[in-house]
Design a protein around this motif. Structure first.
Motif, short mmCIF file in Angstrom:
data_model
loop_
_atom_site.label_atom_id
_atom_site.label_comp_id
_atom_site.label_asym_id
_atom_site.label_seq_id
_atom_site.Cartn_x
_atom_site.Cartn_y
_atom_site.Cartn_z
N HIS A 21 -47.70 -67.87 37.29
CA HIS A 21 -47.91 -68.00 38.73
C HIS A 21 -48.92 -66.99 39.25
O HIS A 21 -49.51 -67.20 40.29
N TYR B 133 -52.37 -68.16 40.32
CA TYR B 133 -52.56 -68.88 41.57
C TYR B 133 -52.68 -67.88 42.70
O TYR B 133 -51.93 -66.92 42.75
N ALA C 151 -52.12 -73.01 47.50
CA ALA C 151 -51.96 -72.23 46.26
C ALA C 151 -52.97 -72.84 45.30
O ALA C 151 -52.88 -74.02 44.96
N VAL D 156 -45.37 -78.82 46.60
CA VAL D 156 -45.79 -78.19 45.35
C VAL D 156 -45.95 -79.29 44.31
O VAL D 156 -45.09 -80.16 44.16
N LEU E 210 -44.39 -71.04 43.48
CA LEU E 210 -45.44 -71.32 44.46
C LEU E 210 -44.86 -71.67 45.83
O LEU E 210 -45.41 -71.25 46.86
#
Length: 176
Positions: free
Chosen positions: A3, A6, A63, A103, A112
């Motif tokens: 993650h 992002y 994101a 998402v 996210l």
């Protein structure tokens, strides 16, 4: 992909169409959520999600990965009169809200959704708002647990019906 790859940022106009596609795909796959045939105007709004940023204090956050892949998006409303829900939420003062958190199923479980939510909370705090208002449906109960773990509480006074669909309000009051 972790993650950390992002970043959360305000979406650029060139990203609006791709975010709209993601939103349509995510919402159309929710079990128990109205279909494109049942609520065509809702899906048109999702597809043209970037147009919401034409309203004052409204931001589309994304994101996005280091290689340009869109992992999720959300619309932040710094003025509730543009929030666009039924019920009483649009009359709330000293409040911000967010809607349309989506998402990509391929990036779920990487945090996210939580990061997009936290970005909205931070903007609201920076704008000196007193609270954050959101809505959800039964089809989105996976998100309810995340919201409740982040301090949001169910707020029946914000509930409304969108056609045949019950929509449930949540509120996060910021500590002074």
């Amino acid at each position: 992909m972790s993650h950390q790859e992002y970043i959360i940022k305000e979406a650029a106009p060139g990203e609006f169409a791709k975010i709209g596609e993601l939103m349509v795909n995510v919402y159309s796959q929710l079990e128990g959520f109205p279909s494109k045939q049942e609520q065509p105007n809702y899906y048109k709004m999702l597809a043209s999600i970037g147009s919401l940023t034409e309203n004052p204090k409204t931001k589309l956050l994304v994101a996005i990965s280091s290689n340009g892949k869109i992992g999720g998006g959300v619309v932040y409303f710094g003025d509730m009169k543009y929030y666009g829900s039924g019920g009483t939420a649009t009359a709330e003062k000293h409040a911000s809200g967010f809607r349309l958190l989506a998402v990509d199923p391929a990036t779920r479980g990487k945090g996210l959704g939580k990061r997009l939510t936290n970005a909205c909370i931070q903007i609201a705090k920076d704008e000196k708002q007193n609270q954050m208002i959101i809505h959800s449906t039964q089809a989105m109960q996976i998100a309810w647990k995340m919201y409740e773990n982040m301090g949001f509480r169910r707020s029946d006074d914000l509930d409304f019906m969108q056609g045949e669909l019950p929509v449930f309000g949540f509120r996060l009051v910021f500590q002074k």
